[in-house]
Motif scaffolding. Structure first.
Motif, PDB file in Angstrom:
ATOM      1  N   ASN A  35       0.882  -1.175   0.000  1.00  0.00           N
ATOM      2  CA  ASN A  35       0.000   0.000   0.000  1.00  0.00           C
ATOM      3  C   ASN A  35       0.921   1.228   0.000  1.00  0.00           C
ATOM      4  O   ASN A  35       2.150   1.098   0.009  1.00  0.00           O
ATOM      5  CB  ASN A  35      -0.936  -0.020   1.221  1.00  0.00           C
ATOM      6  CG  ASN A  35      -0.184  -0.308   2.501  1.00  0.00           C
ATOM      7  OD1 ASN A  35       0.870   0.285   2.747  1.00  0.00           O
ATOM      8  ND2 ASN A  35      -0.670  -1.235   3.300  1.00  0.00           N
ATOM      9  N   VAL A  36       0.309   2.388  -0.005  1.00  0.00           N
ATOM     10  CA  VAL A  36       1.111   3.616  -0.076  1.00  0.00           C
ATOM     11  C   VAL A  36       2.067   3.720   1.108  1.00  0.00           C
ATOM     12  O   VAL A  36       3.202   4.178   0.981  1.00  0.00           O
ATOM     13  CB  VAL A  36       0.165   4.835  -0.164  1.00  0.00           C
ATOM     14  CG1 VAL A  36       0.897   6.115   0.165  1.00  0.00           C
ATOM     15  CG2 VAL A  36      -0.447   4.930  -1.551  1.00  0.00           C
ATOM     16  N   THR A  37       1.602   3.273   2.275  1.00  0.00           N
ATOM     17  CA  THR A  37       2.440   3.383   3.474  1.00  0.00           C
ATOM     18  C   THR A  37       3.721   2.576   3.328  1.00  0.00           C
ATOM     19  O   THR A  37       4.822   3.085   3.576  1.00  0.00           O
ATOM     20  CB  THR A  37       1.659   2.869   4.701  1.00  0.00           C
ATOM     21  OG1 THR A  37       0.376   3.479   4.712  1.00  0.00           O
ATOM     22  CG2 THR A  37       2.389   3.182   5.974  1.00  0.00           C
ATOM     23  N   THR A  40       6.189   3.998   0.750  1.00  0.00           N
ATOM     24  CA  THR A  40       7.043   5.138   1.077  1.00  0.00           C
ATOM     25  C   THR A  40       8.352   4.670   1.705  1.00  0.00           C
ATOM     26  O   THR A  40       9.397   5.270   1.482  1.00  0.00           O
ATOM     27  CB  THR A  40       6.342   6.116   2.035  1.00  0.00           C
ATOM     28  OG1 THR A  40       5.983   5.415   3.222  1.00  0.00           O
ATOM     29  CG2 THR A  40       5.113   6.704   1.401  1.00  0.00           C
ATOM     30  N   ARG A  41       8.291   3.585   2.492  1.00  0.00           N
ATOM     31  CA  ARG A  41       9.536   3.090   3.068  1.00  0.00           C
ATOM     32  C   ARG A  41      10.454   2.507   1.992  1.00  0.00           C
ATOM     33  O   ARG A  41      11.667   2.656   2.022  1.00  0.00           O
ATOM     34  CB  ARG A  41       9.254   2.055   4.158  1.00  0.00           C
ATOM     35  CG  ARG A  41      10.476   1.599   4.911  1.00  0.00           C
ATOM     36  CD  ARG A  41      11.233   2.774   5.523  1.00  0.00           C
ATOM     37  NE  ARG A  41      10.394   3.675   6.277  1.00  0.00           N
ATOM     38  CZ  ARG A  41      10.161   3.561   7.569  1.00  0.00           C
ATOM     39  NH1 ARG A  41      10.730   2.630   8.271  1.00  0.00           N
ATOM     40  NH2 ARG A  41       9.372   4.424   8.168  1.00  0.00           N
ATOM     41  N   ASP A  44      12.314   5.152   0.359  1.00  0.00           N
ATOM     42  CA  ASP A  44      13.483   5.605   1.125  1.00  0.00           C
ATOM     43  C   ASP A  44      14.750   4.878   0.677  1.00  0.00           C
ATOM     44  O   ASP A  44      15.828   5.473   0.635  1.00  0.00           O
ATOM     45  CB  ASP A  44      13.282   5.348   2.628  1.00  0.00           C
ATOM     46  CG  ASP A  44      12.310   6.325   3.282  1.00  0.00           C
ATOM     47  OD1 ASP A  44      12.164   7.450   2.779  1.00  0.00           O
ATOM     48  OD2 ASP A  44      11.711   5.947   4.303  1.00  0.00           O
ATOM     49  N   PHE A  67      -5.773  -1.349   1.564  1.00  0.00           N
ATOM     50  CA  PHE A  67      -5.532   0.043   1.185  1.00  0.00           C
ATOM     51  C   PHE A  67      -4.856   0.114  -0.180  1.00  0.00           C
ATOM     52  O   PHE A  67      -3.638   0.227  -0.273  1.00  0.00           O
ATOM     53  CB  PHE A  67      -4.687   0.747   2.245  1.00  0.00           C
ATOM     54  CG  PHE A  67      -5.348   0.754   3.596  1.00  0.00           C
ATOM     55  CD1 PHE A  67      -6.384   1.638   3.862  1.00  0.00           C
ATOM     56  CD2 PHE A  67      -4.959  -0.134   4.585  1.00  0.00           C
ATOM     57  CE1 PHE A  67      -7.002   1.644   5.102  1.00  0.00           C
ATOM     58  CE2 PHE A  67      -5.579  -0.129   5.822  1.00  0.00           C
ATOM     59  CZ  PHE A  67      -6.603   0.756   6.085  1.00  0.00           C
ATOM     60  N   GLY A  69      -5.767   2.382  -2.560  1.00  0.00           N
ATOM     61  CA  GLY A  69      -5.842   3.739  -3.108  1.00  0.00           C
ATOM     62  C   GLY A  69      -4.465   4.362  -3.216  1.00  0.00           C
ATOM     63  O   GLY A  69      -3.653   4.235  -2.313  1.00  0.00           O
ATOM     64  N   GLY A  70      -4.235   5.033  -4.311  1.00  0.00           N
ATOM     65  CA  GLY A  70      -3.000   5.790  -4.487  1.00  0.00           C
ATOM     66  C   GLY A  70      -1.795   4.979  -4.898  1.00  0.00           C
ATOM     67  O   GLY A  70      -0.769   5.553  -5.277  1.00  0.00           O
ATOM     68  N   GLY A 118       7.214   1.205   9.735  1.00  0.00           N
ATOM     69  CA  GLY A 118       7.055   2.258  10.739  1.00  0.00           C
ATOM     70  C   GLY A 118       8.274   2.223  11.632  1.00  0.00           C
ATOM     71  O   GLY A 118       9.374   1.963  11.178  1.00  0.00           O
TER      72      GLY A 118
ATOM     73  N   ARG B  37      16.875   9.840   7.308  1.00  0.00           N
ATOM     74  CA  ARG B  37      16.600  10.992   6.437  1.00  0.00           C
ATOM     75  C   ARG B  37      16.149  12.184   7.273  1.00  0.00           C
ATOM     76  O   ARG B  37      16.467  13.334   6.950  1.00  0.00           O
ATOM     77  CB  ARG B  37      15.525  10.635   5.398  1.00  0.00           C
ATOM     78  CG  ARG B  37      15.990   9.599   4.392  1.00  0.00           C
ATOM     79  CD  ARG B  37      14.921   9.317   3.341  1.00  0.00           C
ATOM     80  NE  ARG B  37      14.784  10.413   2.389  1.00  0.00           N
ATOM     81  CZ  ARG B  37      13.781  10.510   1.514  1.00  0.00           C
ATOM     82  NH1 ARG B  37      12.824   9.607   1.499  1.00  0.00           N
ATOM     83  NH2 ARG B  37      13.735  11.518   0.676  1.00  0.00           N
ATOM     84  N   PRO B 106      -1.258   7.717   5.876  1.00  0.00           N
ATOM     85  CA  PRO B 106      -1.765   7.510   4.506  1.00  0.00           C
ATOM     86  C   PRO B 106      -2.969   6.572   4.452  1.00  0.00           C
ATOM     87  O   PRO B 106      -3.796   6.700   3.544  1.00  0.00           O
ATOM     88  CB  PRO B 106      -0.574   6.897   3.762  1.00  0.00           C
ATOM     89  CG  PRO B 106       0.612   7.076   4.608  1.00  0.00           C
ATOM     90  CD  PRO B 106       0.184   7.466   5.990  1.00  0.00           C
ATOM     91  N   GLN B 110      -6.083   7.164   2.185  1.00  0.00           N
ATOM     92  CA  GLN B 110      -6.454   6.228   1.129  1.00  0.00           C
ATOM     93  C   GLN B 110      -7.661   5.377   1.516  1.00  0.00           C
ATOM     94  O   GLN B 110      -8.392   4.914   0.653  1.00  0.00           O
ATOM     95  CB  GLN B 110      -5.266   5.338   0.765  1.00  0.00           C
ATOM     96  CG  GLN B 110      -4.087   6.115   0.195  1.00  0.00           C
ATOM     97  CD  GLN B 110      -4.462   6.955  -1.023  1.00  0.00           C
ATOM     98  OE1 GLN B 110      -5.451   6.697  -1.696  1.00  0.00           O
ATOM     99  NE2 GLN B 110      -3.649   7.974  -1.306  1.00  0.00           N
ATOM    100  N   SER B 154       3.701   5.626  14.566  1.00  0.00           N
ATOM    101  CA  SER B 154       5.142   5.819  14.393  1.00  0.00           C
ATOM    102  C   SER B 154       5.523   7.283  14.274  1.00  0.00           C
ATOM    103  O   SER B 154       6.606   7.685  14.705  1.00  0.00           O
ATOM    104  CB  SER B 154       5.619   5.070  13.142  1.00  0.00           C
ATOM    105  OG  SER B 154       5.577   3.679  13.354  1.00  0.00           O
ATOM    106  N   TYR B 158       8.494   8.988  16.182  1.00  0.00           N
ATOM    107  CA  TYR B 158       9.630   9.648  15.520  1.00  0.00           C
ATOM    108  C   TYR B 158       9.829  11.054  16.094  1.00  0.00           C
ATOM    109  O   TYR B 158      10.964  11.485  16.323  1.00  0.00           O
ATOM    110  CB  TYR B 158       9.393   9.754  14.017  1.00  0.00           C
ATOM    111  CG  TYR B 158       9.732   8.510  13.211  1.00  0.00           C
ATOM    112  CD1 TYR B 158      10.976   7.894  13.337  1.00  0.00           C
ATOM    113  CD2 TYR B 158       8.835   7.985  12.290  1.00  0.00           C
ATOM    114  CE1 TYR B 158      11.289   6.767  12.583  1.00  0.00           C
ATOM    115  CE2 TYR B 158       9.140   6.862  11.529  1.00  0.00           C
ATOM    116  CZ  TYR B 158      10.376   6.257  11.688  1.00  0.00           C
ATOM    117  OH  TYR B 158      10.689   5.156  10.942  1.00  0.00           O
TER     118      TYR B 158
END
Lengths: 171, 419
Positions: A35-37, A40-41, A44, A67, A69-70, A118, B37, B106, B110, B154, B158
């Motif tokens: 999923n989008v979450t 994103t990792r 990175d 999830f 979407g996106g 996370g 980062r 997100p 979403q 998280s 952070y």
């Protein structure tokens, strides 16, 4: 119906990719998105492969997360070839990198690295994603014949999903 | 199952061994690339604050929620806090002393749809809430924050790991492993009383903050080293020699400039004192502010949702380039606005982050010019209006300039006839 008819890529991976690829000898590194979450990792760490002409980056989405979407837009923006999940399971890769444990990761054909998406691993297993995974299993049958060595190892999916549940429980 | 199971801290290895011993041999300790980062970008905190339009002396409050019904944004915990908390945050915190931004998981965006998230937060956004991009902007916002109102997700952790004060808004966290560092953090962190005075709680947690040891310790055991550790692991698995150059993650980009634009009606209290004109503004307040010590007026953005409000506004303003060909120019716009709204005393056209053109009911046009970071030009306009209401003449103000006091900050503004 050809596999391309199911949206399978023909280049840089695919049945005749060697005809169409300009750099066809690259090692394949597959980013497995849930999923989008989790994506994103993965974004990175994707730049760790910058400037390496020996590597072809690929992406796929397991479809196992609720999830969705996106995800399509995000992967399109990243701009690496996106394999349908069925093709990803059918394509040997040198390394698959995932930032979540859902989906049939054990059926991928290559080394697998799993990151957390996370802070470390904190959640107990809540709702299993198993239900949303069923349709994939069914739609994979037509290709099973053509992939002899791997076909066998993919069958005991139901059984081999348990360790994943264990990991999520730890997580 | 995995050939490499990447962990960010040995603490996770202990729990992995306990929960799933067969996975333990695949564990690779490689730090946290996301946090690395953030660590690398901390030196840019000031510009991340300016990107959100945070002025000198202003505090940035980041409201953060993870997803799921127990989260701060969720409606399945013991209480559904957000529908009452969000309007209070935007209207009770003085507009010039606090900037509010929301970082939402997100899966909220979403799961419910970006349009739905915008619809839920419409009133708050019109009062100036920044809804931070959940993919591109959240880390910069967390770095920029003075305080976070968060939960067991998280992002809040952070923030705590960076040493930022975190007020935990919801105690529910039963999706967490009780032995996890995040569960420990939620138990130890100061808790927000969602029904208590908000500004006082924020000021207290900032003033009395002592970072908890857990988050800084358990987020990563290899700060700054994840790129090298991960590249080594990845290349080894892929059967390739590592490139000779250093392994580097991308620097976090500078987000677009997004100053607070408040189109909701604002109630303003001004007071002329020896050190300047103090201005306290509240966006879309539910209750009349305490005006006992000063002069109270209403300032409204021309693009406010309910145009009926403009008919009783004392100050009407708009923002945009002074040479916008769709409009007739700042002074002509102001003349027209004063003619259209007979109750209006001052019309102000904000032409940039540090300047605006003001016209008063008695036919005087002035230009206000401030310093970068020196507050919001619409606050200067209200200060000018407050000073005029207490008898200062335009001539005096041109001669002396204005000192606009908001909270603990004092901003010097020059007042001049238009060019």
């Amino acid at each position: 119906m050809t596999r391309a008819g199911f949206g399978w890529l023909r280049v840089p991976v695919g049945d005749e990719a060697v005809r169409w690829a300009t750099r066809g000898l690259c090692r394949r590194v597959l980013f497995v998105v849930h999923n989008v979450t989790s994506a994103t990792r993965l974004l990175d760490v994707l730049p760790l492969f910058r400037d390496d002409f020996r590597v072809q980056l690929l992406a796929t989405c397991t479809g196992s997360s609720p999830f969705q979407g996106g995800v399509g837009e995000l992967l399109a923006a990243v701009g690496v070839p996106v394999l349908p999940w069925e093709q990803a399971l059918d394509t040997p890769v040198d390394l698959a990198i995932s930032a979540s444990l859902g989906g049939q990761l054990h059926s991928l054909r290559g080394k697998l690295a799993v990151l957390s998406h996370g802070i470390g691993y904190n959640k107990r297993l809540a709702t299993p994603e198993a239900g949303s995974r069923k349709p994939e299993a069914g739609s994979r049958k037509p290709e099973a014949g053509s992939r002899k060595p791997e076909a066998g190892s993919r069958k005991p999916e139901a059984g081999s999903r348990k360790p994943e549940a264990g990991l999520r429980a730890f997580a | 199952m995995a050939d490499a199971f990447v962990l960010s801290h040995p603490e996770q290895l202990d729990r992995l061994r306990a929960a799933c011993p067969e996975a333990a041999p695949a564990a690779v300790l490689a730090g946290d690339p996301c946090f690395d980062r953030m660590l690398a970008a901390r030196c840019h905190r000031d510009r991340f604050r300016r990107a959100l339009g945070v002025h000198d002396g202003q505090r940035l409050v980041v409201l953060n929620s993870t997803w799921n019904p127990d989260s701060l944004f969720g409606d399945g915990g013991a209480e559904d806090l957000l529908p009452a908390l969000l309007p209070r945050l935007v209207s009770e915190l003085p507009l010039d002393e606090y900037r509010l931004a929301a970082v939402l998981h997100p899966n909220i965006w979403q799961g419910h749809g970006p349009g739905q998230v915008r619809a839920w937060t419409d009133r708050a956004r019109r009062a100036g809430l920044a809804l931070v991009d959940p993919l591109e902007g959240w880390r910069q916002a967390v770095i920029a924050a003075d305080v976070v109102i968060g939960d067991f997700g998280s992002v809040s952790y952070y923030a705590a790991a960076l040493g930022t004060p975190v007020l935990v808004g919801t105690a529910s966290h039963h999706t967490l492993d009780e032995d996890s560092p995040v569960a420990a953090f939620v138990r130890e962190a100061p808790r927000l009383d969602a029904y208590g005075p908000l500004e006082k709680q924020l000021a207290t947690v900032i003033a009395s903050h002592r970072p908890l040891r857990g988050p800084a310790e358990f987020t990563t055991s290899a700060p700054g080293e994840s790129a090298a550790l991960l590249r080594r692991a990845f290349y080894e698995l892929a059967g390739l020699d590592e490139p000779t150059g250093p392994a580097l993650l991308d620097p976090l980009p500078l987000p677009p400039y997004e100053p607070r634009v408040c189109t909701a009606p604002v109630r303003v209290v001004t007071r002329v004192a020896a050190n300047g004109v103090s201005v306290t503004r509240y966006a879309d307040p539910r209750h009349e502010p305490d005006g006992a010590s000063g002069y109270v007026h209403t300032a409204v953005h021309e693009d406010t949702l309910d145009p009926g409000v403009l008919s009783h506004a004392d100050v009407i303003h708009r923002q945009g380039p002074g040479d916008d060909p769709r409009l007739e120019g700042p002074e002509a716009w102001a003349v027209r606005t004063l003619a259209r709204f007979p109750h209006c005393s001052v019309a102000a056209y904000v032409t940039g982050p540090t300047e605006c053109v003001v016209r008063t009911r008695d036919g005087v046009t002035l230009r206000l010019t401030g310093e970068p970071g020196g507050g919001d030009p619409t606050a200067w306009v209200s200060a000018l209006h407050g000073a005029r209401a207490e008898g200062r003449t335009a001539r005096e103000l041109v001669a002396t300039g204005l000192v606009v006091v908001t909270g603990s900050a004092a901003h010097t503004v020059s007042v001049s006839p238009p060019r």
